[in-house]
Design an enzyme around this catalytic site. Structure first.
Site, PDB file in Angstrom:
ATOM      1  N   GLY A 198       0.835  -1.203   0.000  1.00 37.48           N
ATOM      2  CA  GLY A 198       0.000   0.000   0.000  1.00 37.48           C
ATOM      3  C   GLY A 198       0.861   1.241   0.000  1.00 37.48           C
ATOM      4  N   SER A 199       0.330   2.303   0.577  1.00 34.79           N
ATOM      5  CA  SER A 199       1.028   3.594   0.504  1.00 34.79           C
ATOM      6  C   SER A 199       2.152   3.662   1.541  1.00 34.79           C
ATOM      7  CB  SER A 199       0.032   4.712   0.765  1.00 34.79           C
ATOM      8  OG  SER A 199      -0.465   4.607   2.079  1.00 34.79           O
ATOM      9  N   GLY A 203       2.247   2.311   5.351  1.00 34.27           N
ATOM     10  CA  GLY A 203       3.338   1.356   5.584  1.00 34.27           C
ATOM     11  C   GLY A 203       4.132   1.710   6.833  1.00 34.27           C
ATOM     12  N   GLU A 220       5.699  -3.315   0.759  1.00 34.53           N
ATOM     13  CA  GLU A 220       5.617  -3.139  -0.696  1.00 34.53           C
ATOM     14  C   GLU A 220       4.889  -1.820  -0.930  1.00 34.53           C
ATOM     15  OE1 GLU A 220       6.932  -4.952  -3.000  1.00 34.53           O
ATOM     16  OE2 GLU A 220       7.476  -6.780  -1.938  1.00 34.53           O
ATOM     17  N   CYS A 254       0.910   0.160  -9.091  1.00 38.20           N
ATOM     18  CA  CYS A 254       2.086   0.611  -8.333  1.00 38.20           C
ATOM     19  C   CYS A 254       3.286   0.836  -9.241  1.00 38.20           C
ATOM     20  CB  CYS A 254       2.431  -0.395  -7.249  1.00 38.20           C
ATOM     21  SG  CYS A 254       2.738  -2.054  -7.895  1.00 38.20           S
TER      22      CYS A 254
END
Ligand code: NAD
Length: 477
Positions: A198-199, A203, A220, A254
């Protein structure tokens, strides 16, 4: 926007599932290879027997074209096949080749043991590969696993919950749905590994919560993944491949090419090539039914992208049109300067800024001044240019002459560097992520006569013997 109502799990339900999965793992149920292979097989069946429903759910959430969803699900199936075929070999203990004579009989071995009870937190943009992909790696590794998909893709999150409960062993694997309070509760529990996608903002919250339990984390994240067009690049092919990369899921990927550094003298020719392919990709315009052009996930992201476009000092060459609060046409913006509004944050939408540059040195300076991207796309055929970018820039992945096709190479690790995350997954690397390398030695009783030098009392003679080893000549260079 999706119309599906997603029921969030209660905090009590979450705790109950957690206890159940702990018990299952402690009982050793998920360790036998036959069990792992059977569950992986079930995950494959889940996808194959529900293809239309899975396509429809993400179609409702994102208006994603079926072709893109079937491609995403192909990633899950490829992962399932790969893991079924290889899991036993991946998990095989490795005998270690010891170099020093005195340790040779100690049976040094690395055992591949499952981390335990693991948590996967996923985003909304590619809900199947980014939730079921890590799940299949956790199954292969012999872990029990909770997956928390995004509440912003309610139809696909709800469907995954229903299907996983039907196809997989509920004692070992569970999809739990919820938003921030539910995820916060999950993060208060002690997991053996957390894989978050995610962002960067979320994170950091996840990593800070995990630190309280010293839980290892894989992050990630996203970021602004640049494209560099070198002087010698094939402009026509570069334009086609960049536009295709940007068009997937309406730029909500992403590894979407975020912005393009193009030689100033080639900007017009590159735009001409982009427009040619724009007309070929969407001959009746992106909002025509035949274009199957997807939505922006929700009105607030739509408003965020509109606001960025309203603030840019660049010139819109094509696009810039909206369709209510749902879609935004693919939009090409030229003469964007490095401190423009479009360069402030990851765009995560169908806007393609072109940043003219004077030479390669300036491009490398600009790249090294920005956050480290998940991927860097470089269009060139020059060995020298490739080497310069390999040696003087950073990114999770470096791709030459294409965009997004690194996703197909599941034999390679997928992950970011610094701002774009840490750790890796995909194929065997997901297995590795959820696996502890447990070192093992068995010191034979018969070795005792050779170990006298380590025991107290620490005499001068014993010291001299040890010091002689430290002082022995280093290998010749
Ligand atoms: P997000 O960080 O908003 O949400 C991801 C997950 O975190 C969701 O499940 C959400 O419910 C949860 N979450 C959100 N806020 C939270 C909080 N305060 N506390 C605890 N949990 C919280 O990200 P998103 O909008 O779903 O995804 C978009 C971002 O993800 C982009 O930056 C994109 O680049 C990145 N991304 C990265 C990859 C990758 O593989 N590296 C893949 C897809 C998306």
């Amino acid at each position: 926007m999706s119309f599906t109502e997603l029921r969030y799990h209660t905090l009590d339900e979450i705790s109950e599932v957690y206890e159940r999965l702990q018990k299952t793992f402690r009982a050793g149920k998920t360790r036998p290879f036959d069990y792992r292979r059977r569950q992986l097989h079930q995950l494959g069946r889940l996808v194959q027997e529900n293809l239309s429903a899975l396509e429809a759910a993400v179609g409702e959430d994102l208006g994603k074209p079926k072709l893109e969803t079937v491609g995403e699900l192909n990633g899950v199936i490829a992962g399932v096949r790969y893991a079924i075929d290889n899991v036993e070999q991946w998990a095989r203990p490795e005998k270690v080749e010891v170099v020093e004579d005195f340790k040779k009989g100690w049976d040094a071995t690395v055992y591949k043991v499952p981390h335990g009870v693991v948590l996967v937190i996923g985003p909304w943009n590619y809900p199947y590969i980014l939730n079921l992909g890590p799940l299949l790696g956790a199954i292969a590794a012999g872990c029990t696993c909770v997956v928390k998909p995004s509440e912003l893709a309610p139809a696909s999150s709800k469907l995954m919950e229903e299907l996983c409960a039907r196809y997989l062993d509920p004692d070992s694997y569970s999809i739990l749905n919820g938003a921030v309070p539910e995820t916060t509760h999950l993060l208060e529990l002690r997991w053996d590994h957390i894989l978050f996608t995610g962002s960067g903002r979320t994170g950091r919250i996840v990593a800070a919560s995990a630190a309280k339990h010293a839980t290892p984390v894989t992050l990630e994240l996203g970021g602004k993944s640049p494209v560099v067009i070198a002087d010698d690049a094939d402009l026509d092919l570069a334009a086609k491949r960049v536009l295709h990369g940007k068009g997937q899921n309406s730029g909500q990927l992403c590894v979407s090419p975020d912005h393009v550094y193009v030689p100033r003298s080639k900007q017009d020719a590159f735009i001409a090539a982009l427009l040619k392919h724009y007309d070929a990709f969407w001959p009746d315009g992106p909002f025509h039914e035949s274009a199957r052009w997807g939505k922006i996930v929700n009105p607030s992201h739509h408003a965020r992208l509109r606001a960025l476009l309203s603030r840019t000092k660049g010139e819109i060459v094509r696009g810039g049109r909206y369709d209510g609060e749902a879609r935004i046409a693919p939009t090409i913006v030229k003469n964007v300067v490095p401190d423009d509004a479009l360069m402030e944050e990851e765009l995560f939408g169908p806007i393609l800024p072109l940043v003219p540059v004077d030479d390669m040195e300036q491009t490398i300076r600009l790249l090294n001044a920005q956050t480290v991207p998940l991927v860097l796309y470089l269009f060139t055929n020059s060995e020298n240019v490739k080497q310069q970018f390999l040696e003087r820039t950073n990114s999770g992945t470096l791709v030459i002459n294409d965009t997004t096709s690194q996703l197909a190479v599941y034999e390679m690790p997928f992950g970011g560097q610094r701002d774009s995350g840490y750790g890796r997954w995909n194929g065997k690397y997901t297995f590795d992520t959820f696996t502890h390398l447990r070192s093992y030695i068995h010191v034979p009783l018969a070795a005792e006569p050779f170990m006298d030098g380590r025991y107290m009392p620490y005499t001068d003679g014993k010291y001299e013997a040890m010091a002689a080893i430290v002082k022995a000549p280093l290998p010749k260079l």
